[in-house]
Enzyme design. Structure first.
Site, PDB file in Angstrom:
ATOM      1  N   THR A   1       2.703 -10.897   1.583  1.00  0.00           N
ATOM      2  CA  THR A   1       4.069 -10.663   1.101  1.00  0.00           C
ATOM      3  C   THR A   1       4.627  -9.414   1.774  1.00  0.00           C
ATOM      4  O   THR A   1       4.091  -8.937   2.773  1.00  0.00           O
ATOM      5  CB  THR A   1       4.094 -10.590  -0.444  1.00  0.00           C
ATOM      6  N   ASN A   2       5.727  -8.875   1.235  1.00  0.00           N
ATOM      7  CA  ASN A   2       6.341  -7.677   1.813  1.00  0.00           C
ATOM      8  C   ASN A   2       6.873  -6.796   0.677  1.00  0.00           C
ATOM      9  O   ASN A   2       6.679  -7.115  -0.497  1.00  0.00           O
ATOM     10  CB  ASN A   2       7.457  -8.076   2.784  1.00  0.00           C
ATOM     11  N   ARG A   3       7.547  -5.715   1.015  1.00  0.00           N
ATOM     12  CA  ARG A   3       7.913  -4.706   0.015  1.00  0.00           C
ATOM     13  C   ARG A   3       9.285  -4.943  -0.636  1.00  0.00           C
ATOM     14  O   ARG A   3       9.818  -4.046  -1.279  1.00  0.00           O
ATOM     15  CB  ARG A   3       7.903  -3.327   0.652  1.00  0.00           C
ATOM     16  N   SER A   4       9.873  -6.106  -0.472  1.00  0.00           N
ATOM     17  CA  SER A   4      11.188  -6.334  -1.101  1.00  0.00           C
ATOM     18  C   SER A   4      11.063  -6.321  -2.628  1.00  0.00           C
ATOM     19  O   SER A   4      10.212  -7.004  -3.198  1.00  0.00           O
ATOM     20  CB  SER A   4      11.751  -7.691  -0.653  1.00  0.00           C
TER      21      SER A   4
ATOM     22  N   ALA B   1      13.676 -11.261   1.695  1.00  0.00           N
ATOM     23  CA  ALA B   1      12.809 -10.991   2.840  1.00  0.00           C
ATOM     24  C   ALA B   1      11.803 -12.142   2.876  1.00  0.00           C
ATOM     25  O   ALA B   1      10.834 -12.168   2.109  1.00  0.00           O
ATOM     26  CB  ALA B   1      12.114  -9.655   2.669  1.00  0.00           C
TER      27      ALA B   1
END
Ligand code: PMT
Length: 396
Positions: free
Chosen positions: A208-211, A275
């Protein structure tokens, strides 16, 4: 949208009256002029001084106070209100409003006003579930009043159930939505995406990512607050589900693609603030991957669907581009390659902008090549500026 608006806050006699101080404080922080009206029962739970302190405005407690500038003769509160919010609202006040009684300053003001009214009930769950109360709620809704909550959980009676005053953010969301019902986006249908997708590696791990979802949620709420009908397709976030927005939770890029493809069939505008992972694991493991004593683990990745690139239709298409270098150049390239109407280039090199922050710094680029750099703003303010541009484009 609450800035310089006059909000009459009616506080009635529920144990949740103390929570109304937080609502009053947040309203005042949003720039609203908050005039609190308290019933006698409310004053048994919390004092007028609390509300005077957090709002900096007089608190009205008595219909017949000859010293008050808000005297009964000219129902001045009802006239000056841009909105009336009753929080917490007891079963008693709702019954009075249904009957059209006017024997206290709150019921009188509601009877005499043309302003929108929002009611946040709080009471014992048996009182809430009583057919009389439910019937009253139906009748208040039919009069155009917004009812927000109550929530479910632990009640003052020690029981669990429906009857808790709804969270401050939801109450304020319902107020903003109600005040914006006739806004400039009335009748427009928006699909907004938010959050960072999660691509499974195995049943317990994801890529995943930091959104945080804050940017996308701010756009969805700002559109709702201007009268739009909004569908929010959201990857997992820690944010509360916004009031008055059709929220579709998804996990992966593929799920988001399917949900967006369906939602845009009836949309005027698609705004992709999510994102979305560009890669997913080609064959996620069905069981938890065991750690080996030594060596490396290699994951084979494959491309996810390009949602914006593939979603076609007659609606306006707005993309985001989170960039750490070549902000305008890279965003302009994405605008072109995905054939977008607008792209919001998001500077993620600063600590106060981009992923997870409450503020943002963006440059809006349109298909004609115009480049508008916005200063550091809250994400809600950025959302409003994007919506201004969308609105202008759709009138062309
Ligand atoms: O959620 P927050 O913490 O508030 O942070 C906000 C944000 C930084 C996530 C947001 O403002 C933002 O910039 N979102 C876009 C993130 C991004 O990196 O986009 P991208 O450059 O990978 O993709 C460009 C556009 O194509 C985006 O609109 C994206 O949603 C879309 N996309 C991307 C990949 C993919 N497979 N399908 C897509 O549709």
């Amino acid at each position: 949208m609450l800035k310089d608006k006059t909000v009459v806050l009616g506080v009635t006699g529920s144990i949740a009256a103390y929570k109304a101080a937080d609502i009053a404080s947040k309203l005042a922080q949003s720039g609203a002029k908050v005039l609190t009206v308290m019933t006698g029962s409310a004053r048994e739970f919390v004092t007028p001084l609390t509300f005077r302190s957090v709002t900096g405005q007089p608190v009205i407690t008595d219909m017949f106070d000859s010293q008050s500038q808000f005297s009964v003769q000219h129902v001045s509160l009802a006239d000056m209100a841009d909105a009336i919010l009753i929080a917490p609202a007891t079963a008693q006040i709702m019954a009075k409003l249904v009957a059209g009684l006017a024997d206290d300053m709150i019921s009188l003001t509601v009877l005499a006003t043309k302003a929108p009214v929002v009611i946040a009930p709080a009471m014992d769950h048996n009182m809430w579930e009583s057919p009389v109360t439910q019937n009253n709620v139906t009748r208040l809704r039919a009069r155009g009043f917004t009812i927000v909550g109550p929530g479910k959980g632990h009640l003052a009676s020690g029981k669990e159930g429906w009857g808790r005053l709804e969270d401050t953010e939801k109450v304020l969301g319902a107020l903003r939505m109600t005040m914006g019902r006739k806004g400039d986006l009335l009748g427009r249908r928006f699909v907004v995406t938010a959050g960072g997708t999660q691509e499974p590696i195995d049943p317990v791990r994801v890529i995943t990512n930091r959104s945080s979802g804050k940017m996308g949620y701010a756009i969805a709420e700002a559109a709702r607050d201007r009268g739009a009908e909004v569908t929010l397709v959201t990857a997992p976030t820690a944010l509360a589900q916004p009031v008055g927005i059709n929220t579709i939770p998804v996990n992966t890029a593929r799920e988001m693609n399917q949900a967006v493809a369906k939602a845009v069939l009836n949309a005027d505008v698609l705004i992709m603030a999510a994102a979305v992972a560009d890669y997913q694991v080609a064959s996620p493991s069905l069981s938890k991957i065991k750690k080996e004593a030594t060596g490396r683990l290699t994951l084979e990745l494959e491309r996810t669907p390009d949602i914006l690139g593939e979603t076609k239709g007659s609606f306006l298409r707005v993309g985001f581009a989170a960039e750490s270098e070549g902000l305008v150049r890279n965003a302009a390239q994405k605008l072109k390659s995905k054939a977008l109407d607008l792209i919001v280039a998001n500077d993620i090199t600063q600590a106060d902008s981009g992923f997870g922050t409450d503020t943002n710094r963006v440059v809006i680029i349109d298909r004609a090549g115009s480049v508008e750099a916005l200063p550091l703003l809250t994400k809600y303010e950025v959302a409003e500026r994007i919506l201004d541009r969308v609105n202008a484009l759709s009138k062309v």
